[in-house]
Design an enzyme around this catalytic site. Structure first.
Site, PDB file in Angstrom:
ATOM      1  N   LYS B 121       0.822  -1.215   0.000  1.00  0.00           N
ATOM      2  CA  LYS B 121       0.000   0.000   0.000  1.00  0.00           C
ATOM      3  C   LYS B 121       0.852   1.259   0.000  1.00  0.00           C
ATOM      4  O   LYS B 121       0.476   2.268  -0.593  1.00  0.00           O
ATOM      5  CB  LYS B 121      -0.933   0.003   1.215  1.00  0.00           C
ATOM      6  CG  LYS B 121      -2.109  -0.925   1.054  1.00  0.00           C
ATOM      7  CD  LYS B 121      -3.103  -0.810   2.205  1.00  0.00           C
ATOM      8  CE  LYS B 121      -4.225  -1.804   1.994  1.00  0.00           C
ATOM      9  NZ  LYS B 121      -5.102  -1.935   3.146  1.00  0.00           N
ATOM     10  N   GLU B 209      -2.861   7.140   7.639  1.00  0.00           N
ATOM     11  CA  GLU B 209      -3.592   8.036   6.746  1.00  0.00           C
ATOM     12  C   GLU B 209      -4.635   8.794   7.541  1.00  0.00           C
ATOM     13  O   GLU B 209      -5.153   8.275   8.529  1.00  0.00           O
ATOM     14  CB  GLU B 209      -4.357   7.215   5.676  1.00  0.00           C
ATOM     15  CG  GLU B 209      -3.508   6.727   4.553  1.00  0.00           C
ATOM     16  CD  GLU B 209      -4.297   5.928   3.530  1.00  0.00           C
ATOM     17  OE1 GLU B 209      -5.477   5.605   3.777  1.00  0.00           O
ATOM     18  OE2 GLU B 209      -3.717   5.620   2.479  1.00  0.00           O
ATOM     19  N   ARG B 301      -6.830  -8.681  -8.708  1.00  0.00           N
ATOM     20  CA  ARG B 301      -7.471 -10.002  -8.795  1.00  0.00           C
ATOM     21  C   ARG B 301      -8.957  -9.797  -9.032  1.00  0.00           C
ATOM     22  O   ARG B 301      -9.447  -8.673  -9.017  1.00  0.00           O
ATOM     23  CB  ARG B 301      -7.288 -10.730  -7.468  1.00  0.00           C
ATOM     24  CG  ARG B 301      -7.747  -9.847  -6.307  1.00  0.00           C
ATOM     25  CD  ARG B 301      -7.841 -10.578  -5.009  1.00  0.00           C
ATOM     26  NE  ARG B 301      -7.846  -9.692  -3.867  1.00  0.00           N
ATOM     27  CZ  ARG B 301      -8.915  -9.090  -3.364  1.00  0.00           C
ATOM     28  NH1 ARG B 301     -10.089  -9.252  -3.925  1.00  0.00           N
ATOM     29  NH2 ARG B 301      -8.831  -8.318  -2.305  1.00  0.00           N
TER      30      ARG B 301
END
Lengths: 162, 508
Positions: B121, B209, B301
Site C-alpha cells: 500500500k 492516513e 485479482r
C-alpha cells in the site's frame, strides 16, 4: 425446560385435539394452529396468518427459522443443572475452534476482571480472551501455536473469595 | 490468439464459493478444471465441482492453499496448463505468479510486476501520486527501505490530525487496520495492527492516513488486455462494512452521477495504466461527502463482489479473464460497456459468525441450507447439507445477489430472497443481513462506512420472544410425535422418558 444462550426458559404446553397448541411463556399465552407438518418443518396459523417454519434437531439442539430470525434452543429437560455463567467460575474456555497465538499470563500471576489472558486466532481474526473474575492464575493448559477445540479449557483462574 | 497462450485445463488454486464459481466459468468456456483441497476440505463442494481434484496438504492454509510448491506440483501432476488464483490466499502474491510462469504455466491474472507495484500500500501510494491519482493525506515513508517506525507513525498521526487510520502496507480485508481517535490509544493500536499484519501477511509494515469521516467506499472494476487496452466497468459501493470488512455491496453507487462515474472511471484506468495492468482488477476509492475521492488501494485479482458488476453489465468476468489470459482483445470497448449498463444489483455476504458476539466466527456442521430461488437472484456458495465448517479459513459461506430494474426493486427482491434463505446448524449473520437491507437508512441510499455503527448497534436478532419459544416447543412436540409414529412403542418409551406427558405437559 429450554436453554437459549445463557437463559433458561420453562414454557408450558397444552395440546388440544393434536392440532391446536397453547404455549404459556412468562405468563404470555401463544396460540398456534398447525395445519401441515413434515419432518423438516410445519405450517401454522398465528394471529390469522399462515406461516411456514423450518426446523432441524441435532442431539439436544433445536434449530428453527421463522423468516425473521434463526434461533437455536437446547432441550434441557433431562440435562443436569446448568453451570455458572460463562467464565465466572474462572475457567477460560475457547469460544471456537482455532489456534492459540499468545498466552499473556503466567501461573501464580494476579489478574483483574477482563485482563487479557490469551489470544485465539480463528478464521484469520484474533480474539483477546478474558474471564469476568479477578483472581490468581492457577494453571495454563495451552501453549502458543497450539490448535484448540471449541470449549477446550485454556486457562484456569482461582477466583478471589467473594 | 497466439498459440503459446493456449491452455486446456485450469487448476483453481482456491476453495469455497469462489472456486466453485470459477469452475462454472471454466465449464462454460469449455475448459477442464482441477480442484485442490486440504485435509479439512475433502468433502468440500469445490472438490465435487471439479473434473479432477488433487490433495495438497494439511488443514492450515500455510500447509496447503498458501504453499506455492504444492500448487505447482498439483498442476504438474494433473496436467493443468494454467492456474486461476481466485481471491485471497496467493492471488496477490507476485512470487506465486512468477513461480507459475517459470513453471511454463499460464497465470490467469496480472503480470508479477503489476502485482508487486500494487501489492504494497505504501509503494503503490507513492506510484499513484506520481500518476496524478488523488490519494488520502498520510505518511508511508520515503521508499521501500524507509518503512515507518512506531515513533514515525505516532508523530505523523499527530501531524496529520486525528482521527487516523493505521494500515498494514501488505494488507487487505480489514486485517491489520485500526481507526484511532485518541492520541492515548495510538501506541496500543499501532502494536496490535503490527502484530495482526505480521501474522496475516508476513509483514508488519504499517502506514498512517487521515481518516476521511463519513466517507463512502466506492471501487471501480477495471479490465486490461495484452494489447494495451484498459476499460472500466463502473463502480461498486461497498460502504456497509464491519471491522473494515465489506458486508453489503452494490452497483451502481447511490452516490454517483454520470459525471462522477466518468471521473472516477478515468482515474481508475490511469491507475491501472501506471502499472501496465492486464486482466481483472479493482481500484478502491474513498468518496467524501464533498464528492472528493481518494485512491485507497488496487486489488490485482477478481473481487469477492464481482457479481454485482456482472449483473448490471450482463457480462461474465471469469470469461473475460480467460479470454485475456489466452491473448484475446477485450470483448467490448468502453463505449459499448457504457451503453450496456442497466439496472441495479445488491450483494450480501453470508458468514458463519455471530454479530451479537462481536462477529465471532462459528464452526460446526450445516444441518440445513436452503438457497433462495427465483428470477434475478443469484447465489454463489460452497454450502450444502452436512458440510462441516472448519475454523481454518474465511468465515464467508455464501453470497446472495439480487438484480432489479432499479435499486429499490433489487432491494425488495433481496429482502424476499433473505426471507427464503435457511441456514440451520451453524450461527450465521443471516438475520443481521436482513436487518441491514430492511433498514430505512439503507433503503434511502444515504449512508457512509459508519452505517453499521450509526444505525445497527443492536445486533441480537434471535431473542427468545414468547412466540419463538412457542414455535420451538411445538416443533419439539411435532418431532416427538413423528418419531413415535415411526418407531411405535420403542419411540413411545423413549419419549416417555423425555417428557412427563404428551398432552398438557409441563416441560420442566
Amino acid at each position: 425446560m429450554l436453554r437459549h444462550g445463557d437463559d433458561l426458559i420453562r414454557p408450558r404446553l397444552t395440546v388440544v385435539d393434536g392440532r391446536r397448541f397453547n404455549v404459556t411463556v412468562d405468563d404470555e399465552r401463544i396460540d398456534l394452529q398447525v395445519i401441515e407438518s413434515t419432518p423438516t418443518g410445519y405450517v401454522a396459523i398465528y394471529e390469522g396468518q399462515h406461516r411456514r417454519f423450518q426446523f432441524v434437531r441435532d442431539g439436544d439442539a433445536l434449530w428453527i427459522a421463522d423468516g425473521q430470525a434463526t434461533s437455536c434452543f437446547r432441550d434441557r429437560t433431562l440435562a443436569p443443572v446448568a453451570s455458572a455463567a460463562a467464565g465466572s467460575d474462572g475457567r477460560l474456555l475457547a469460544h471456537s475452534d482455532g489456534r492459540i497465538v499468545a498466552v499473556h499470563v503466567e501461573v501464580g500471576q494476579r489478574v483483574d476482571r477482563s485482563t487479557p489472558l490469551a489470544v485465539l486466532e480463528a478464521m484469520k481474526m484474533e480474539f483477546q480472551l478474558s474471564v469476568p473474575v479477578a483472581g490468581i492464575v492457577e494453571s495454563i493448559a495451552v501453549q502458543p501455536g497450539q490448535q484448540v477445540k471449541s470449549r477446550q479449557l485454556l486457562v484456569q483462574i482461582k477466583p478471589d473469595a467473594a | 490468439m497466439s498459440h503459446s497462450m493456449g491452455f486446456t485445463k485450469v487448476l483453481v488454486a482456491n476453495r469455497g464459493e469462489i472456486a466453485v464459481r470459477i469452475m462454472r466459468g471454466l465449464r462454460r468456456m469449455g475448459y477442464r478444471s482441477v480442484a485442490v483441497y486440504s485435509d479439512a476440505d475433502r468433502e468440500a463442494l469445490h472438490v465435487r465441482h471439479a473434473d479432477e481434484a488433487v490433495h495438497i496438504g494439511a488443514a492450515p492454509a500455510a500447509e496447503s492453499y498458501l504453499s506455492i510448491d504444492k500448487l505447482i506440483a498439483a498442476a504438474r501432476a494433473s496436467g493443468a496448463d494454467a492456474i486461476h488464483p481466485g481471491y485471497g490466499f496467493l492471488s496477490e502474491r507476485a512470487e506465486f505468479a512468477r513461480a507459475v510462469q517459470s513453471a511454463g504455466l499460464i497465470f490467469i491474472g496480472p503480470d508479477p510486476h503489476s502485482i508487486d507495484a500494487m501489492g504494497n500500500k505504501s509503494a503503490s501510494k507513492r506510484l499513484m501520486l506520481q500518476a496524478g491519482v488523488p490519494c488520502v493525506p498520510g505518511y508511508q515513508g520515503r521508499g521501500a527501505d524507509d518503512s515507518p517506525t512506531d515513533q514515525d507513525l505516532q508523530r505523523e498521526a499527530l501531524r496529520i490530525g486525528l482521527p487516523v487510520m493505521i494500515k498494514a502496507a501488505a494488507g487487505g480485508g480489514g486485517r491489520g487496520m485500526r481507526l484511532v481517535h485518541d492520541a492515548d490509544a495510538l501506541p496500543a493500536s499501532i502494536a496490535s495492527a503490527r502484530s495482526e499484519a505480521a501474522s496475516a501477511f508476513g509483514s508488519g509494515e504499517l502506514l498512517v492516513e487521515k481518516a476521511v469521516v463519513d466517507a463512502r467506499h466506492v471501487e471501480i472494476q477495471i479490465f486490461g488486455d495484452r494489447h494495451g487496452q484498459i476499460v472500466h466497468l463502473g463502480e461498486r459501493d461497498c460502504s456497509v462494512q464491519r471491522r473494515n470488512q465489506k458486508v453489503v455491496e452494490e452497483a451502481p453507487s447511490p452516490a454517483l452521477d454520470e459525471a462522477l462515474r466518468q471521473q472516477m472511471g478515468e482515474a481508475a484506468v490511469a491507475a491501472a495504466r501506471a502499472v501496465q495492468y492486464v486482466g481483472a482488477g479493482t481500484v478502491e476509492f474513498m468518496l467524501g461527502q464533498d464528492r472528493q475521492f481518494y485512491f485507497l488501494e488496487m486489488n490485482t485479482r477478481l473481487q469477492v463482489e464481482h457479481p454485482v458488476t456482472e449483473a448490471v453489465y450482463g457480462v461474465d468476468l471469469v470469461e473475460w479473464q480467460l479470454r485475456v489470459a489466452r491473448g484475446e482483445s477485450l470483448p467490448m470497448t468502453q463505449a459499448e460497456l457504457n451503453a450496456r449498463r442497466r439496472g441495479a444489483a445488491i450483494e450480501v455476504r453470508l458468514c458463519a459468525e455471530d454479530p451479537s458476539q462481536d462477529y465471532r466466527p462459528q464452526t460446526g456442521r450445516v444441518l440445513r441450507w436452503r438457497a433462495p430461488q427465483g428470477d434475478g437472484v443469484r447465489v454463489d456458495t460452497g454450502l450444502y447439507d452436512g458440510l462441516a465448517i472448519s475454523p481454518f479459513y474465511d468465515s464467508m459461506q455464501a453470497k446472495i445477489i439480487a438484480y432489479g430494474d432499479d435499486r429499490e426493486s433489487a432491494r425488495n427482491r433481496l429482502l424476499r430472497a433473505l426471507d427464503e434463505t435457511v441456514l440451520l446448524g451453524v450461527t450465521s449473520n443471516l438475520d443481521f443481513l436482513r436487518a441491514i437491507v430492511a433498514h430505512p437508512a439503507f433503503a434511502s441510499g444515504q449512508f457512509s462506512t459508519a452505517f453499521l455503527n450509526q444505525h445497527l448497534q443492536q445486533r441480537h436478532f434471535d431473542a427468545a420472544t414468547p412466540l419463538r419459544v412457542a414455535l420451538a416447543v411445538v416443533a419439539l412436540y411435532l418431532d416427538d410425535a413423528r418419531v413415535l409414529r415411526m418407531n411405535g412403542s420403542a419411540g413411545k418409551a423413549r419419549i416417555r422418558r423425555r417428557r412427563p406427558a404428551c398432552c398438557d405437559m409441563a416441560m420442566t
